[in-house]
Write a protein that holds these residues in place. Sequence first.
Motif, mmCIF file in Angstrom:
data_model
loop_
_atom_site.group_PDB
_atom_site.id
_atom_site.type_symbol
_atom_site.label_atom_id
_atom_site.label_comp_id
_atom_site.label_asym_id
_atom_site.label_seq_id
_atom_site.Cartn_x
_atom_site.Cartn_y
_atom_site.Cartn_z
ATOM 1 N N MET A 61 0.801 -1.358 0.017
ATOM 2 C CA MET A 61 0.008 -0.015 -0.073
ATOM 3 C C MET A 61 0.793 1.346 -0.011
ATOM 4 S SD MET A 61 -2.790 1.132 2.953
ATOM 5 C CE MET A 61 -3.798 -0.240 2.841
ATOM 6 N N THR A 62 0.521 2.048 -0.853
ATOM 7 C CA THR A 62 1.320 3.316 -0.972
ATOM 8 C C THR A 62 0.612 4.655 -0.384
ATOM 9 O OG1 THR A 62 0.769 3.706 -3.213
ATOM 10 C CG2 THR A 62 2.762 2.349 -3.039
ATOM 11 N N ASP A 63 1.371 5.592 0.092
ATOM 12 C CA ASP A 63 0.698 6.778 0.622
ATOM 13 C C ASP A 63 -0.715 6.518 1.507
ATOM 14 O OD1 ASP A 63 0.864 9.145 1.444
ATOM 15 O OD2 ASP A 63 0.338 9.978 -0.691
ATOM 16 N N PRO A 64 -0.526 5.455 2.460
ATOM 17 C CA PRO A 64 -1.792 5.193 3.207
ATOM 18 C C PRO A 64 -2.181 6.422 3.784
ATOM 19 C CG PRO A 64 -0.202 4.249 4.189
ATOM 20 C CD PRO A 64 0.475 5.021 3.035
ATOM 21 N N VAL A 65 -3.784 6.238 4.233
ATOM 22 C CA VAL A 65 -4.206 7.524 5.167
ATOM 23 C C VAL A 65 -5.377 6.656 6.067
ATOM 24 C CG1 VAL A 65 -4.324 9.313 3.278
ATOM 25 C CG2 VAL A 65 -6.221 8.072 3.599
ATOM 26 N N TRP A 66 -5.904 7.251 7.104
ATOM 27 C CA TRP A 66 -6.757 6.779 8.145
ATOM 28 C C TRP A 66 -7.855 7.507 7.981
ATOM 29 C CZ3 TRP A 66 -9.780 7.651 12.029
ATOM 30 C CH2 TRP A 66 -10.141 6.779 13.160
ATOM 31 N N LEU A 67 -8.855 6.938 7.323
ATOM 32 C CA LEU A 67 -10.094 7.571 7.421
ATOM 33 C C LEU A 67 -11.271 6.880 8.073
ATOM 34 C CD1 LEU A 67 -11.876 10.144 6.221
ATOM 35 C CD2 LEU A 67 -12.067 8.749 3.917
ATOM 36 N N ASP A 68 -11.960 7.684 9.316
ATOM 37 C CA ASP A 68 -12.989 6.990 9.848
ATOM 38 C C ASP A 68 -12.875 5.673 10.259
ATOM 39 O OD1 ASP A 68 -14.159 9.598 9.893
ATOM 40 O OD2 ASP A 68 -15.177 9.087 8.157
ATOM 41 N N GLY A 69 -11.528 5.231 10.779
ATOM 42 C CA GLY A 69 -11.473 3.865 11.261
ATOM 43 C C GLY A 69 -10.849 2.761 10.081
ATOM 44 N N THR A 70 -10.499 3.302 8.968
ATOM 45 C CA THR A 70 -10.068 2.457 7.971
ATOM 46 C C THR A 70 -8.820 2.954 7.404
ATOM 47 O OG1 THR A 70 -12.322 1.582 7.609
ATOM 48 C CG2 THR A 70 -10.576 0.970 5.857
ATOM 49 N N ILE A 71 -7.912 2.099 7.420
ATOM 50 C CA ILE A 71 -6.466 2.538 6.585
ATOM 51 C C ILE A 71 -6.620 2.105 4.965
ATOM 52 C CG2 ILE A 71 -4.012 2.179 6.148
ATOM 53 C CD1 ILE A 71 -3.816 2.071 9.209
ATOM 54 N N LEU A 72 -6.570 2.905 4.029
ATOM 55 C CA LEU A 72 -6.645 2.959 2.959
ATOM 56 C C LEU A 72 -5.920 3.759 1.936
ATOM 57 C CD1 LEU A 72 -10.012 4.453 1.591
ATOM 58 C CD2 LEU A 72 -9.033 4.994 3.878
ATOM 59 N N PRO A 73 -5.467 3.292 0.466
ATOM 60 C CA PRO A 73 -4.697 4.135 -0.265
ATOM 61 C C PRO A 73 -5.255 5.682 -0.506
ATOM 62 C CG PRO A 73 -4.914 2.117 -1.383
ATOM 63 C CD PRO A 73 -5.905 2.022 -0.009
ATOM 64 N N LEU A 74 -4.339 6.521 -0.635
ATOM 65 C CA LEU A 74 -4.934 7.773 -0.420
ATOM 66 C C LEU A 74 -5.940 8.126 -1.617
ATOM 67 C CD1 LEU A 74 -4.562 10.824 -0.065
ATOM 68 C CD2 LEU A 74 -2.655 11.192 -1.581
ATOM 69 N N GLU A 75 -5.584 7.410 -2.824
ATOM 70 C CA GLU A 75 -6.614 7.592 -4.214
ATOM 71 C C GLU A 75 -7.817 6.983 -3.909
ATOM 72 O OE1 GLU A 75 -3.743 4.037 -4.698
ATOM 73 O OE2 GLU A 75 -3.515 6.159 -3.836
ATOM 74 N N LYS A 76 -7.934 6.090 -2.804
ATOM 75 C CA LYS A 76 -9.349 5.631 -2.562
ATOM 76 C C LYS A 76 -10.151 6.239 -1.463
ATOM 77 C CE LYS A 76 -8.517 0.880 -4.512
ATOM 78 N NZ LYS A 76 -8.525 -0.484 -4.214
ATOM 79 N N ALA A 77 -9.551 7.339 -0.860
ATOM 80 C CA ALA A 77 -10.176 7.974 0.249
ATOM 81 C C ALA A 77 -10.925 8.955 -0.254
ATOM 82 C CB ALA A 77 -8.929 8.653 1.173
ATOM 83 N N ARG A 78 -12.183 9.082 0.147
ATOM 84 C CA ARG A 78 -13.271 10.014 -0.065
ATOM 85 C C ARG A 78 -14.051 10.587 1.080
ATOM 86 N NH1 ARG A 78 -10.738 9.021 -3.947
ATOM 87 N NH2 ARG A 78 -11.414 7.815 -5.974
ATOM 88 N N ILE A 79 -14.015 11.970 0.710
ATOM 89 C CA ILE A 79 -14.819 12.827 1.612
ATOM 90 C C ILE A 79 -16.218 13.261 1.168
ATOM 91 C CG2 ILE A 79 -14.911 14.925 3.001
ATOM 92 C CD1 ILE A 79 -12.830 13.116 3.915
ATOM 93 N N ALA A 80 -17.166 13.046 1.881
ATOM 94 C CA ALA A 80 -18.551 13.316 1.090
ATOM 95 C C ALA A 80 -18.977 14.668 0.765
ATOM 96 C CB ALA A 80 -19.786 12.952 2.382
ATOM 97 N N PRO A 81 -19.606 15.004 -0.368
ATOM 98 C CA PRO A 81 -19.930 16.102 -0.771
ATOM 99 C C PRO A 81 -20.625 17.149 0.285
ATOM 100 C CG PRO A 81 -20.292 14.631 -2.577
ATOM 101 C CD PRO A 81 -19.926 13.728 -1.124
ATOM 102 N N ASP A 82 -21.408 16.381 1.003
ATOM 103 C CA ASP A 82 -21.876 17.150 2.119
ATOM 104 C C ASP A 82 -21.320 17.279 3.675
ATOM 105 O OD1 ASP A 82 -22.205 14.595 2.827
ATOM 106 O OD2 ASP A 82 -24.474 14.775 3.118
ATOM 107 N N ASP A 83 -19.964 17.055 3.447
ATOM 108 C CA ASP A 83 -19.353 17.129 4.851
ATOM 109 C C ASP A 83 -19.022 18.759 5.195
ATOM 110 O OD1 ASP A 83 -17.161 15.554 6.594
ATOM 111 O OD2 ASP A 83 -16.518 17.487 6.288
ATOM 112 N N ARG A 84 -19.348 19.100 6.163
ATOM 113 C CA ARG A 84 -19.189 20.348 6.914
ATOM 114 C C ARG A 84 -17.742 21.036 6.724
ATOM 115 N NH1 ARG A 84 -23.903 22.533 9.354
ATOM 116 N NH2 ARG A 84 -22.419 23.877 10.883
ATOM 117 N N GLY A 85 -16.664 20.240 6.750
ATOM 118 C CA GLY A 85 -15.294 20.548 6.743
ATOM 119 C C GLY A 85 -15.177 21.140 5.305
ATOM 120 N N LEU A 86 -15.731 20.411 4.234
ATOM 121 C CA LEU A 86 -15.536 20.667 2.930
ATOM 122 C C LEU A 86 -16.150 21.987 2.656
ATOM 123 C CD1 LEU A 86 -14.479 20.392 0.063
ATOM 124 C CD2 LEU A 86 -16.595 18.885 0.036
ATOM 125 N N LEU A 87 -17.459 22.148 3.153
ATOM 126 C CA LEU A 87 -18.523 23.145 2.622
ATOM 127 C C LEU A 87 -18.050 24.615 3.595
ATOM 128 C CD1 LEU A 87 -21.681 21.088 2.370
ATOM 129 C CD2 LEU A 87 -19.834 21.918 0.352
#
Length: 268
Positions: A1-27
């Motif tokens: 796995m290259t350049d992994p991130v931890w997102l809401d309890g799961t470690i996954l590759p950066l390119e597969k990490a997704r933030i929801a379009p209605d996330d208040r941090g983004l908006l």
Amino acid sequence: MTDPVWLDGTILPLEKARIAPDDRGLLLGDGLFETMRVASGKVCHPDRHLARLAEGCRTLMLPPPDLSLLQQAMTDLLEASALTNGSLRLTITRGCGPRGVLPTSPVRPTILIRTAPAAQKPSTPVRLGTSRYRKDEKSPLSSVKSLACLPFIMARMEAAASGLDDALLLATTGAVAESTTANILFLMHDTFLTPPLQDGPLPGIARSRLCESGLLRETSVRPEDISSMTAAWLVNALSLTPVISIDSHSLSFSPHADTRLRQFLFPV
């Protein structure tokens, strides 16, 4: 796995990490972050960073994070990334919600943790210019690492457009507060000085450690006082950077003072 991130309890590759379009941090920039130094495969001063994060959550009325969960998440991500030296950024938002400013209940925060390798080159001395943007020392946001960073971004862009490296922000009272990404330290008559929290600087982790050690004294600094300073530095959890000028005032570089600060902050 290259350049992994931890997102809401799961470690996954950066390119597969997704933030929801209605996330208040983004908006809305509704969230907080902490950037921590990683040395020899471990996070430096995690308890201090997580305590500040928890206090920021209380200020923003975010559900308090599970600190033990975050500790384990950081450990797991460092192991997955095999990072030895660099940095780790933890971001927490209020999560997803409907349109509008008022959050709904219950809140399910989004938590993202990323790593980055250490810079290949040491930080070089910087030139600062006083920004037209002010730090509101009376705002509760002055003491938290909010995702709402637009004033700092705009100040930094204006500094760059003027051929400078960073901007110096003043409080609404006109006292010196901080730079766009770091606390500022001054050297005056062999004494290290830094603006007090009531003048609006972020309660930085490196800054607090220096104050607690007795190396650093808090005192208000006005722009007209800068001409009396011998040297200055920008300091945050990741770096200590000498300042060679502020507006038209040139500052010296003190190797002895720099070594004292560096040996305390970043011991080998």
